[in-house]
Design an enzyme around this catalytic site. Structure first.
Site, PDB file in Angstrom:
ATOM      1  N   TYR A   1     152.856 -51.544  31.386  1.00 53.69           N
ATOM      2  CA  TYR A   1     153.256 -52.722  30.599  1.00 53.69           C
ATOM      3  C   TYR A   1     152.821 -53.983  31.344  1.00 53.69           C
ATOM      4  CZ  TYR A   1     156.536 -55.268  27.424  1.00 53.69           C
ATOM      5  OH  TYR A   1     157.111 -56.095  26.477  1.00 53.69           O
ATOM      6  N   CYS A   2     152.002 -54.800  30.695  1.00 55.01           N
ATOM      7  CA  CYS A   2     151.564 -56.091  31.236  1.00 55.01           C
ATOM      8  C   CYS A   2     150.837 -55.890  32.576  1.00 55.01           C
ATOM      9  CB  CYS A   2     152.765 -57.035  31.361  1.00 55.01           C
ATOM     10  SG  CYS A   2     152.329 -58.766  31.727  1.00 55.01           S
TER      11      CYS A   2
END
Length: 597
Positions: A330-331
């Site tokens: 994530y990210c």
């Protein structure tokens, strides 16, 4: 004594009490500010280069096209004077009604007094005229490169938003009305809120966005059942308790970003991605990162790959007895997952069966809104701050993210808290947003210099653990989810990075909404839809033009894809094993650590 006299005495006593409280609060505020950390000018505004380039461009305009500059000035002064004269004439004629305001509606000016009261209407219209004058002047400057233009527009907009009359007590009718209604009590409470925030941030000001007493991690948020089954200096590994009798053979591990806490995926039971994944029959592991202090100054991206990703993957394999895992990043954790995948490809290591990327950037040629802060003046300042503190403090990270949406995350909360005297709302998402973490100094600079500024991973190569890796060396089957209005990882930039990966099997999904809401989007809410496309993952404009919109969350579509990568069903696995005893109940200990720098 009459009732009126008693009311006057009571009001007088209340006023005296409020004045005494103001004096005490002022002393506390002065004391807090006196202990403020030394200011780093490089992190308070752009460097001299932007001023010089903008001034040079303006001077060139003046010399080559003086009429253009004069026309803009005359237009501004003409509008301002015309409005002033109209207001004067209305008052002279005894008209209370202010002149018409043809400008667009602005949510900051919702109070009817902004339109009906001559004083407030005059201030509002003069502000709007001045704001347009500044914007027009900036738009008219030629001969600036794209980055300098973006930065000039950004900082000009910050000044315009800062100077809004709603931000000042004397020109905010809502705050003045509240002060009168409460006999000054709202202003005292507002000062209490202000002093609280200054003390909490060691003399600096960072607006509290949510009631910090309304939530407790592990009690009313982050409550999915599970156990910490491994711990090292960088992370705790949480294995979640199964809710189905059988689970897919291949386990799943999620690497969340270490800029914030992992429980964004487990705020409440009804919107918990973690609970939903477990309910679909997957053996789920989640990494909970350490909040670093000064002793982590020399921890870099290499350490996150080796002690973080590779170690976590190996532990999951040992606990489950499987040779492969599926992974989610994530990210920034997705960026680092892609580095890890490229490294494993070099090593011919097949430990990762498939990868899913949430709002991930791997090609930084388009830096989006962060381009404003990714130039040398700011990055040099960050590097000096990291050398002094050992880490990049969460204070600077929170402030930067807030200024990207300053109206919503700075000025409006400040007005409600400091002028209206309101308590911060009990809002779990904003609570999480304020529960940020520090970044190890070396890692922050590795990321900013090598990936963001120099774009090495998508270019000539980025060095990881002695190997030079490129984005094209990511070759496992993958799915990527980007978000349509994401201002942190713009979807087009995310798409372009995925397009450069070498995987033969790629699936791209574009979710509605932004960086958080587009990901944490449970099917039960039926709130945001998503796009899929049969167009090749090569050109984002073509992909979007040929895309099909689907109502509802992308989660079921991803689950169906992931199930095909996860093998047959086997008996559900309890957390841990003989060699991995339970160290703590989920959400663990690292997620609760507060480290002030």
């Amino acid at each position: 004594m009459t009732t009126e006299d008693e009311n006057k005495i009571a009001a007088s006593q209340k006023m005296q009490e409020n004045l005494a409280r103001i004096e005490q609060l002022t002393e506390r505020m002065v004391d807090a500010i006196a202990h403020k950390r030394p200011m780093n000018p490089a992190l308070e505004g752009p460097g001299a280069d932007l001023y010089l380039s903008s001034s040079a461009a303006l001077m060139k305009e003046w010399l080559e096209k003086p009429s253009k500059i004069l026309e803009a000035q005359v237009s501004y002064w003409g509008q301002a004077m015309k409005h002033y004269m109209e207001a004067q004439e209305a008052l002279s004629a005894g008209k209370i009604a202010p002149p018409e305001n043809p400008g667009p509606a602005d949510p900051r000016f919702k109070n009817p007094l902004w339109d009906s009261h001559p004083y407030f209407n005059f201030i509002k219209q003069q502000y709007q005229i001045a704001a347009k004058g500044v914007q027009d002047a900036v738009d008219a400057i030629d001969d600036l490169d794209s980055v300098d233009r973006q930065r000039l527009e950004y900082f000009s907009r910050q000044i315009i938003d800062l100077m809004s009359p709603t931000n000042f007590l004397a020109t905010n009718p809502d705050a003045l009305e509240k002060a009168i209604e409460t006999e000054g009590e709202s202003l005292v409470k507002g000062l209490e809120n202000l002093v609280r925030d200054i003390e909490a941030n060691r003399g600096d000001l960072l607006v509290t966005l949510a009631d910090k007493d309304a939530f407790s991690v592990g009690e009313n948020i982050g409550t999915a059942e599970g156990s910490v089954v491994y711990r090292n200096r960088l992370f705790e590994l949480i294995q979640y308790k199964p809710t189905t009798e059988k689970v897919h053979k291949t386990p799943l591990i999620i690497f969340p970003p270490w800029i914030n806490r992992f429980y964004i995926m487990d705020l409440k039971p009804q919107n918990s991605l973690i609970r939903w994944i477990v309910d679909q029959g997957f053996t789920l592991f989640v990494v909970s990162w350490k909040n670093p202090d000064f002793s982590y100054a020399d921890v870099g991206l290499d350490d996150y790959v080796e002690e973080g990703y590779l170690t976590a993957i190996e532990q999951v394999k040992q606990i489950t007895g499987e040779k492969k895992v599926n992974a989610v990043g994530y990210c920034i954790a997705g960026t680092t997952l892609s580095l890890t995948l490229a490294l494993l490809n070099k090593r011919k290591d097949k430990s990762i069966n498939s990868a899913t990327f949430f709002t991930t950037l791997t090609d930084f040629s388009d830096q989006g809104e962060f381009a404003v802060f990714l130039q040398d003046d700011f990055v040099d300042g960050i590097e000096r701050q990291c050398k002094a503190d050992g880490v990049l403090s969460s204070y600077f990270m929170s402030r930067t993210f807030s200024f990207l949406r300053s109206r919503d995350l700075i000025y409006q909360p400040a007005i409600r808290s400091y002028m209206m005297g309101e308590a911060p709302p009990a809002f779990d998402l904003l609570f999480w947003n304020g529960d940020s973490t520090n970044l190890p100094g070396k890692m922050a600079i590795d990321y900013l210099r090598g990936l963001c500024q120099k774009n090495r991973f998508a270019g000539d190569g980025f060095e990881v653990l002695g190997e030079t890796v490129q984005v094209s060396e990511v070759k496992v089957p993958l799915m990527a989810i980007a978000c349509e209005t994401d201002h942190i990882a713009p979807w087009v930039a995310s798409f372009n990075g995925i397009a450069k990966m070498g995987s033969k099997e790629k699936t791209f999904i574009l979710s509605e909404s932004g960086h958080i809401a587009g990901i944490v989007n449970p099917p039960s809410k039926k709130k945001y839809g998503h796009y899929t496309s049969t167009a090749p993952i090569a050109n984002p404009a073509q992909w979007k033009a040929e895309a099909t919109f689907h109502e509802g969350s992308w989660w079921p579509r991803w689950s169906e894809w992931l199930a095909k990568k996860s093998g047959a069903m086997v008996p559900a696995r309890a957390p841990g094993d003989a060699e991995h005893p339970v160290l703590a109940d989920a959400p663990g200990t690292y997620v609760k650590e507060i480290v002030q720098i």
